[in-house]
Design an enzyme around this catalytic site. Structure first.
Site, PDB file in Angstrom:
ATOM      1  N   ASP A 123      -4.545  73.953  34.769  1.00  0.00           N
ATOM      2  CA  ASP A 123      -4.083  72.711  34.146  1.00  0.00           C
ATOM      3  C   ASP A 123      -2.635  72.834  33.699  1.00  0.00           C
ATOM      4  O   ASP A 123      -2.355  73.427  32.665  1.00  0.00           O
ATOM      5  CB  ASP A 123      -4.972  72.380  32.935  1.00  0.00           C
ATOM      6  CG  ASP A 123      -4.632  71.030  32.315  1.00  0.00           C
ATOM      7  OD1 ASP A 123      -3.742  70.324  32.846  1.00  0.00           O
ATOM      8  OD2 ASP A 123      -5.263  70.675  31.299  1.00  0.00           O
ATOM      9  N   GLU A 162      -5.761  70.327  37.506  1.00  0.00           N
ATOM     10  CA  GLU A 162      -5.832  69.171  36.607  1.00  0.00           C
ATOM     11  C   GLU A 162      -4.434  68.653  36.293  1.00  0.00           C
ATOM     12  O   GLU A 162      -3.534  69.433  35.977  1.00  0.00           O
ATOM     13  CB  GLU A 162      -6.540  69.615  35.317  1.00  0.00           C
ATOM     14  CG  GLU A 162      -6.664  68.527  34.269  1.00  0.00           C
ATOM     15  CD  GLU A 162      -7.536  68.982  33.099  1.00  0.00           C
ATOM     16  OE1 GLU A 162      -8.320  69.926  33.269  1.00  0.00           O
ATOM     17  OE2 GLU A 162      -7.425  68.380  32.018  1.00  0.00           O
ATOM     18  N   ASP A 185      -6.455  63.624  33.991  1.00  0.00           N
ATOM     19  CA  ASP A 185      -6.831  63.656  32.573  1.00  0.00           C
ATOM     20  C   ASP A 185      -5.935  62.687  31.799  1.00  0.00           C
ATOM     21  O   ASP A 185      -6.348  61.564  31.501  1.00  0.00           O
ATOM     22  CB  ASP A 185      -6.704  65.096  32.052  1.00  0.00           C
ATOM     23  CG  ASP A 185      -7.014  65.206  30.575  1.00  0.00           C
ATOM     24  OD1 ASP A 185      -7.551  64.238  30.007  1.00  0.00           O
ATOM     25  OD2 ASP A 185      -6.728  66.268  29.966  1.00  0.00           O
ATOM     26  N   GLU A 212     -15.738  71.662  29.765  1.00  0.00           N
ATOM     27  CA  GLU A 212     -15.128  72.733  28.971  1.00  0.00           C
ATOM     28  C   GLU A 212     -15.309  72.476  27.481  1.00  0.00           C
ATOM     29  O   GLU A 212     -14.358  72.541  26.712  1.00  0.00           O
ATOM     30  CB  GLU A 212     -13.663  72.865  29.346  1.00  0.00           C
ATOM     31  CG  GLU A 212     -12.939  71.531  29.363  1.00  0.00           C
ATOM     32  CD  GLU A 212     -11.558  71.608  29.997  1.00  0.00           C
ATOM     33  OE1 GLU A 212     -11.490  71.964  31.175  1.00  0.00           O
ATOM     34  OE2 GLU A 212     -10.593  71.306  29.294  1.00  0.00           O
TER      35      GLU A 212
HETATM   36 MN    MN Z   1      -6.068  68.378  30.438  1.00  0.00          MN
END
Ligand code: MN
Length: 383
Positions: free
Chosen positions: A207, A233, A258, A336
């Site tokens: 990420d 991500e 996200d 997560e």
């Molecule tokens: Mn994120």
């Protein structure tokens, strides 16, 4: 006594009192993000009491500061105490959707604190009827959510030791590496090393939190695929959906969005522009469980997967995430929800349990967690 319906006292419960406190909880170790780091997580603990004396609890958190959305625990407390709480008192406790719509009429945006309010209301409604929140959401497809651990110490040896420890304890089943804090070359090399050291024992997800340009992403993705990385991500800025689409089109690994998908209408855009394969759900960014559930349903209809993301909530917000996750028909990669594993202290008597690489849905009415008032008193911020 009427055996066919809930007591009318419960059904007619009104919201009587709303209270909020900022708590500061230490992490077990330094937590790094692409451009930030933190040793403490702060949460706004929200209590909503009904006319029959029951109390629902919720929390609003941000990822260790206002960098993600502009929200902070301090500003959330002001919005709640001054503008939102007065709109709540006197309203029917069960009208969670209508009550949230009313809040939206008085206060624009501020989804994080609204998510905390909804959490406390759903906890309260569950307690009024002795039902867990997953039952209010239509039932559970699972009793756990597989979790990825954030590899974020910044020190390779420490990261490797920590990954071994988490796998040996069967606490998590995948890893998520934050990228974007060093040169692309070094960053990709570091991730490839971590992945190689795992030798197939667990998958690695990365990420960069919007840190890359489109060209950075196009350069890095084939190398990450070669290193066996499972998912990337939010590689580029949240408002660059077309760049996301071009990256996703030529990627061999899953691209998750996200920051770029925070609402139901965002999900419609992502599907229309084919800007990602997976949507990260976060209760805070969407404004609660119901709004996240709408995002999940639209994603499902559009052929995308969803994922249970986190802003590092305590066991309170993590329980809420687990209830939503349990209610989703499909959750192929889990998520997560690791806040309780990362925090050195928690706010509840029995924190969320982790085993077999997953977080387990707690038992009991509402969220299924009980406040530890001693802990709350100890970590409450006093100005
Ligand atoms: Mn994120």
């Amino acid at each position: 006594m009427n055996l066919h319906t809930a007591p009318s006292r419960a059904k007619n419960a009104l919201i009587e009192d709303v209270r909020s406190d900022i708590v500061d909880l230490p992490f077990k170790r330094l937590q790094r993000f692409a451009r930030h780091q933190a040793r403490v997580q702060s949460a706004l603990l929200i209590r909503i009491r009904s006319s029959d004396g029951l109390e629902g609890i919720g929390e609003a958190v941000v990822p260790c500061g206002p960098w993600w959305s502009g929200d902070s625990v301090e500003t959330m407390k002001i919005m709640l105490d001054r503008y939102l709480a007065p709109q709540l008192t006197g309203r029917p406790a069960h009208d969670v959707g209508p009550v949230l719509a009313e809040l939206d009429r008085h206060v624009r945006n501020n989804s994080f604190v609204k998510a905390g309010i909804e959490m406390a209301l759903l906890d309260l409604v569950g307690k009024l009827h002795d039902l867990p929140i997953w039952a209010l959401l239509g039932g559970r497809f699972r009793d756990r959510c597989p979790v990825a651990w954030p590899v974020a110490s910044g020190d390779m040896q420490q990261d490797l030791a920590e990954m071994d420890e988490m796998l040996d304890g069967e606490l998590v089943s995948a890893f998520k590496v934050k990228m974007g804090s060093e040169s692309l070359h070094n960053d990709v090399r570091r991730v490839a090393k971590l992945s190689a050291a795992l030798d197939g024992r667990a998958k690695v997800r990365v990420d960069p939190n919007e840190a890359w340009s489109e060209l950075d992403a196009l350069h890095a993705m084939p190398r990450l695929a070669e290193a066996g990385i499972e998912l990337v991500e939010q590689p580029v800025r949240r408002d660059h959906l077309d760049a996301m689409a071009r990256i996703a089109r030529c990627s061999q690994i899953a691209v998750m969005i996200d920051e770029g998908a925070q609402s139901a209408s965002d999900v419609v855009d992502v599907i229309g522009r084919q800007a990602a394969h997976i949507i990260s759900l976060k209760l805070m960014k969407a404004g609660g469980l119901q709004a996240s559930r709408r995002m999940a349903d639209i994603a499902e209809a559009g052929g995308l997967s969803v994922y249970m993301g986190t802003f590092l909530e305590t066991s309170i917000g993590t329980a809420a995430g687990l209830h939503l996750g349990a209610s989703l028909p499909r959750l192929p990669l889990g998520g997560e929800l690791v806040g309780p594993l990362l925090l050195a202290e928690d706010l509840v008597t029995t924190p969320i349990r982790y085993r077999q690489g997953a977080a387990f849905l707690p038992d009991g009415p509402g969220l299924g967690v009980v406040l530890d008032e001693d802990k709350v008193a100890r970590f409450t911020r006093r100005e």
